[in-house]
Design a protein around this motif. Structure first.
Motif: not given
Length: 339
Positions: A163, A166, A171-172, A175-176, A179, A185, A187, A198, A203
């Motif tokens: 990403v 991130g 990106g925020s 990444l969630q 997960r 991932a 970042a 991140c 991340a």
């Protein structure tokens, strides 16, 4: 008759911050409250949020077009609805990201197609809720509709994800969601606070943007570019694995050589959140469904809010100050407005 059936005062006026393309600036304005079409919700907007696309929209509106409110993200309450709307009640709290071809959310009232709206998370206040819809839809569509990951998979997914950017709004959330879906991932982030953010968002690894230059070729099965496609395209073409996929949310100004992707049987694609509502695609309701799923994740404590800064009041000054802050290029998470 003091009030209409939907509960809205007949004398009520809409307050808005309009973008005037002829003048190249914002102006405060007052107008009649709009009437909902057959598929519309009329929303009293409580909070909105800022996105990079807001600044881009200013340059896309013709100079001879009439002034209009910009802004997309919103959280507010239903005042009335069109005759074809089902599933929403007067006074209900909703959230949405709007559409690029309709007046925006920098206003006290807004019309939105009910198919791209959903009930807002009960656990979030209006500012936190308003900061999520556009980035949540973009991240969800990018990961699951474009890059081919399985949404919320209970088993690990082996395709390695990069990403780029991130710590930004998209990106925020990406990444969630990664997960929560068993996706490892990596970042990119350059500052210490961005790297920490991140990691908090999910991340598994965080690398400096410059470190991509040193990474081994074909190191990632999937790449999500959330910043400057022109800058990163040659790097992404080198880093994507054979039969891999690249998706970007940022348009290009330059031409790029696709030959490296041909040799790898790799693909490059776009994620543009407004495609479904603007093109009125048959699966347009998917955006409402995505927001409903994200709301459930928020209420379960599985998606963290991404708002990091708040501007109060609906005025030219607050909109301009927030956009100046975003233009600095150091924003982590999202900026929200409350009025």
């Amino acid at each position: 008759r003091g009030r209409e059936a939907g509960g809205r005062a007949m004398s009520e006026r809409m307050q808005a911050v309009m973008w005037n393309p002829a003048k190249g600036g914002y102006e405060a304005a007052e107008a009649p409250v709009p009437e909902p079409g057959p598929r519309d919700l009329l929303i009293r907007v409580k909070a909105s949020a800022l996105n990079p696309v807001d600044a881009k929209m200013r340059g896309r509106i013709p100079a001879d077009a009439p002034p209009r409110p910009l802004g997309f993200d919103a959280c507010g309450e239903v005042l009335s609805k069109g005759g074809e709307v089902a599933g929403f009640a007067h006074g209900e709290r909703v959230w949405y990201a709007g559409a690029a071809d309709r007046p925006g959310s920098f206003a006290t009232h807004q019309l939105v197609d009910h198919r791209i709206a959903a009930k807002a998370p009960a656990s979030l206040d209006s500012a936190d809720a308003a900061a999520l819809p556009l980035t949540a839809i973009t991240a969800w569509e990018a990961l699951f509709d474009r890059l081919g990951y399985a949404a919320l998979s209970e088993t690990p997914q082996p395709q390695r994800l990069l990403v780029i950017n991130g710590a930004g709004g998209v990106g925020s959330v990406a990444l969630q969601l990664a997960r929560l879906s068993g996706i490892r991932a990596t970042a990119t982030a350059s500052r210490a606070e961005s790297r920490d953010w991140c990691t908090r968002m999910g991340a598994a690894d965080v690398v400096d943007h410059a470190a991509l230059e040193e990474m081994a070729e074909s190191g990632f099965d999937r790449i999500l570019c959330a910043h400057d496609t022109d800058r990163y395209f040659p790097l992404m073409a080198r880093l994507v694995a054979p039969q891999g996929r690249i998706v970007s949310i940022v348009g290009t100004q330059e031409k790029h050589d696709l030959a490296p992707l041909f040799q790898k049987s790799a693909s490059f694609g776009w994620e543009y959140m407004f495609t479904r509502p603007v093109m009125q695609t048959p699966d347009m309701t998917r955006q409402g469904d995505i927001l409903a799923q994200v709301a459930r994740l928020c209420d379960a404590g599985k998606i963290l809010p991404t708002r990091t800064e708040t501007f109060r009041g609906l005025s030219v000054e607050t909109i301009e100050a927030a956009q100046a802050r975003l233009a600095e290029g150091r924003q982590i998470g999202k900026i929200a407005f409350v009025w």
